[in-house]
Write a protein that holds these residues in place. Structure first.
Motif, PDB file in Angstrom:
ATOM      1  N   PRO A 131       0.832  -1.205   0.000  1.00  0.00           N
ATOM      2  CA  PRO A 131       0.000   0.000   0.000  1.00  0.00           C
ATOM      3  C   PRO A 131       0.866   1.253   0.000  1.00  0.00           C
ATOM      4  CG  PRO A 131      -0.760  -1.546   1.672  1.00  0.00           C
ATOM      5  CD  PRO A 131       0.549  -2.078   1.142  1.00  0.00           C
ATOM      6  N   GLY A 132       0.544   2.184  -0.879  1.00  0.00           N
ATOM      7  CA  GLY A 132       1.224   3.472  -0.853  1.00  0.00           C
ATOM      8  C   GLY A 132       2.581   3.537  -1.516  1.00  0.00           C
ATOM      9  N   GLY A 189       3.218   3.707  -4.579  1.00  0.00           N
ATOM     10  CA  GLY A 189       3.198   4.666  -5.696  1.00  0.00           C
ATOM     11  C   GLY A 189       2.664   4.086  -6.996  1.00  0.00           C
ATOM     12  N   LYS A 190       1.836   3.061  -6.905  1.00  0.00           N
ATOM     13  CA  LYS A 190       1.261   2.456  -8.115  1.00  0.00           C
ATOM     14  C   LYS A 190       0.455   3.480  -8.908  1.00  0.00           C
ATOM     15  CE  LYS A 190      -0.894  -0.542  -5.462  1.00  0.00           C
ATOM     16  NZ  LYS A 190      -0.239  -0.223  -4.188  1.00  0.00           N
ATOM     17  N   THR A 191      -0.478   4.139  -8.226  1.00  0.00           N
ATOM     18  CA  THR A 191      -1.330   5.103  -8.942  1.00  0.00           C
ATOM     19  C   THR A 191      -0.499   6.276  -9.447  1.00  0.00           C
ATOM     20  OG1 THR A 191      -3.139   4.430  -7.481  1.00  0.00           O
ATOM     21  CG2 THR A 191      -3.497   6.378  -8.812  1.00  0.00           C
ATOM     22  N   SER A 192       0.474   6.702  -8.648  1.00  0.00           N
ATOM     23  CA  SER A 192       1.344   7.805  -9.093  1.00  0.00           C
ATOM     24  C   SER A 192       2.086   7.415 -10.368  1.00  0.00           C
ATOM     25  CB  SER A 192       2.370   8.157  -8.004  1.00  0.00           C
ATOM     26  OG  SER A 192       1.711   8.510  -6.812  1.00  0.00           O
ATOM     27  N   ASP A 236      -8.522   5.896  -6.761  1.00  0.00           N
ATOM     28  CA  ASP A 236      -7.434   5.689  -7.711  1.00  0.00           C
ATOM     29  C   ASP A 236      -7.937   5.700  -9.148  1.00  0.00           C
ATOM     30  OD1 ASP A 236      -5.866   5.560  -5.524  1.00  0.00           O
ATOM     31  OD2 ASP A 236      -5.286   3.458  -5.736  1.00  0.00           O
ATOM     32  N   ARG A 269      -8.448   9.177 -10.101  1.00  0.00           N
ATOM     33  CA  ARG A 269      -7.184   9.858 -10.439  1.00  0.00           C
ATOM     34  C   ARG A 269      -6.754   9.525 -11.863  1.00  0.00           C
ATOM     35  NH1 ARG A 269      -3.289   8.290  -5.543  1.00  0.00           N
ATOM     36  NH2 ARG A 269      -1.677   9.082  -6.918  1.00  0.00           N
ATOM     37  N   GLU A 277      -3.980  -2.079 -11.781  1.00  0.00           N
ATOM     38  CA  GLU A 277      -3.401  -1.793 -10.465  1.00  0.00           C
ATOM     39  C   GLU A 277      -4.000  -2.774  -9.475  1.00  0.00           C
ATOM     40  OE1 GLU A 277      -3.613   2.249  -8.916  1.00  0.00           O
ATOM     41  OE2 GLU A 277      -3.188   1.541  -6.888  1.00  0.00           O
ATOM     42  N   ASN A 289      10.658   3.082  -6.587  1.00  0.00           N
ATOM     43  CA  ASN A 289      10.104   4.440  -6.615  1.00  0.00           C
ATOM     44  C   ASN A 289      10.541   5.240  -5.380  1.00  0.00           C
ATOM     45  OD1 ASN A 289       8.462   6.618  -7.455  1.00  0.00           O
ATOM     46  ND2 ASN A 289       6.700   5.836  -6.304  1.00  0.00           N
ATOM     47  N   LYS A 290      10.340   6.530  -5.456  1.00  0.00           N
ATOM     48  CA  LYS A 290      10.617   7.480  -4.372  1.00  0.00           C
ATOM     49  C   LYS A 290      12.110   7.614  -4.092  1.00  0.00           C
ATOM     50  CE  LYS A 290       6.114   6.408  -2.289  1.00  0.00           C
ATOM     51  NZ  LYS A 290       5.255   6.430  -1.101  1.00  0.00           N
ATOM     52  N   ASP A 342      13.753  10.065  -4.590  1.00  0.00           N
ATOM     53  CA  ASP A 342      13.988  11.412  -4.037  1.00  0.00           C
ATOM     54  C   ASP A 342      14.126  11.372  -2.518  1.00  0.00           C
ATOM     55  OD1 ASP A 342      10.873  12.463  -3.126  1.00  0.00           O
ATOM     56  OD2 ASP A 342      11.003  10.830  -4.556  1.00  0.00           O
ATOM     57  N   CYS A 396       8.417   9.355  -8.928  1.00  0.00           N
ATOM     58  CA  CYS A 396       7.205   9.905  -9.535  1.00  0.00           C
ATOM     59  C   CYS A 396       7.035  11.358  -9.121  1.00  0.00           C
ATOM     60  CB  CYS A 396       5.981   9.097  -9.107  1.00  0.00           C
ATOM     61  SG  CYS A 396       5.930   7.468  -9.835  1.00  0.00           S
TER      62      CYS A 396
END
Ligand SMILES: Nc1nc2c(ncn2[C@@H]2O[C@H](COP(=O)(O)OP(=O)(O)OP(=O)(O)O)[C@@H](O)[C@H]2O)c(=O)[nH]1
Ligand SMILES: [Mg+2]
Ligand SMILES: [Zn+2]
Lengths: 114, 224
Positions: free
Chosen positions: B40-41, B43-46, B73, B76, B118, B165-166, B168, B198
């Motif tokens: 969960p969270g 970043g799939k949808t992102s 989602d 979005r 997703e 992902n992430k 950053d 993302c």
């Protein structure tokens, strides 16, 4: 968790394999579950008691055989059980391994009576 | 008389058969599909939003979103310009081939190139249930920690690509990239990997190029 779906699947397979063989009752089911495959816990037994009611497999006993992961090192041939935070070969440090056992997720056999 | 009957059948074989049917429908319509899985969270949808933006005008894309509840989602994805179908699994921890089959029947496959599914955020259950997609992608993310391949080997073994992902957040969160990758190396040798964000867009180009290449290759094979 998806134990209900798993339990329904187990029942469907067992009954299908018993059909057309003059089976009066399925008494035992032998399941093989690898360490790296799905998590299947006691709730399967719980669902089993409910969904097998009224079927050929009513009251049958579920036997679980758990299979540990064994990797075969492709660099030196060593067979080993990976540690929890180190999957590389303890003999040569190699990371080219093949999974020998531990991914099973099968119904292996059933016992039946006339 | 008592007797033993050998069976030796995979427990989820019924789902596997339906998944194969789904894949045939997709093949017939020449639509390439991916199953996107993650905790969960992660970043799939992102990532889907970024993919829709990045491949706009290149590919015709739809998404199917599986969630235990809500249609946030899918909303979005719709806002980002895609046809999106929501499947509420009603408590189930994963999508299965039956749910995807009914979602497929709501889509006009003839006008699509790529379908992104997703899955429900979960690193255990979705790995067991094939959907009929051509490739599966795991989205990992830096704040989840670097031990996930070791804790969820079944998930890491089955996928065709891993997106990290992430990135950053690497300066702020302890994450041993080499430890993480060493786990993957044994579980899924040579699997395609992307490190991206993302949020900042860093590394996205490589992912987009790979995905577009996959679709083109598939369409070459299945061209009508
Ligand atoms: N810092 C940072 N945050 C990100 C990045 N990608 C996504 N996020 C954030 O992470 C959170 C979850 O992102 P989602 O895309 O909703 O994740 P998801 O995997 O679809 O989540 P579920 O569907 O709920 O399982 C959101 O707050 C995003 O803004 C990234 O690259 N960097
Ligand atoms: Mg999401
Ligand atoms: Zn070795």
């Amino acid at each position: 968790m998806h134990e209900l779906a798993v339990t329904e699947s187990i029942l469907e397979i067992a009954v299908r394999h018993a059909q057309g063989k003059n089976v009066g009752r399925i008494t035992d089911l032998y399941l093989v579950i690898g360490q790296w495959s799905s998590i299947v816990d006691d709730s399967v037994q719980f669902y089993w008691d409910i969904i097998s009611d009224g079927t050929l497999a009513k009251g049958a006993t579920l036997h679980f055989r758990r299979v540990l992961v064994v990797l075969t090192c492709q660099d030196c041939g060593n067979e080993y059980q990976p540690a929890s935070e180190e999957f590389a070969c303890p003999n040569c440090g190699g990371t080219h391994a093949r999974v020998k056992t531990g991914e099973e997720f099968q119904l292996e056999a059933i016992d039946v009576e006339d | 008389m008592s007797q033993r009957i050998p069976v030796v059948e995979k427990i989820l074989s019924a789902n596997d058969r339906l998944a194969a049917e789904n894949q045939s429908s997709l093949d017939a319509a020449n639509v390439f599909a991916i199953n996107m899985m993650a905790s969960p969270g992660a970043g799939k949808t992102s990532l889907i939003e970024q993919t829709l933006k990045g491949l706009e005008g290149h590919l015709r894309i739809a998404m199917i979103n599986g969630d235990i509840a809500t249609s946030f989602d899918a909303d979005r994805a719709q806002a980002a310009g895609a046809t999106a179908i929501q499947i509420n699994t009603g408590g189930d921890c994963h999508l299965d081939a039956v749910m995807v089959q009914s979602a497929l029947s709501q889509l006009d496959l003839g006008i699509l190139d790529l379908l992104v599914i997703e899955n429900v955020g979960n690193l255990v259950c979705p790995a067991d249930f094939k959907l009929g997609t051509h490739k599966s992608v795991l989205v990992a993310s830096i704040p989840e920690g670097d031990d996930k391949p070791y804790k969820y080997p079944g998930m890491y073994r089955g996928v065709n690509a891993v997106v990290i992902n992430k990135i950053d957040l690497l300066p702020y969160v302890p994450f041993r990239m080499d430890f993480f990758k060493k786990g993957i190396e044994v579980l899924n040798p040579g699997v395609t990997q992307f490190e991206l964000s993302c949020r900042t867009g860093e590394g996205l180009a490589g992912w987009l190029a790979w995905l577009e290449g996959q679709v083109k290759e598939f369409k070459g094979i299945h061209a009508k």
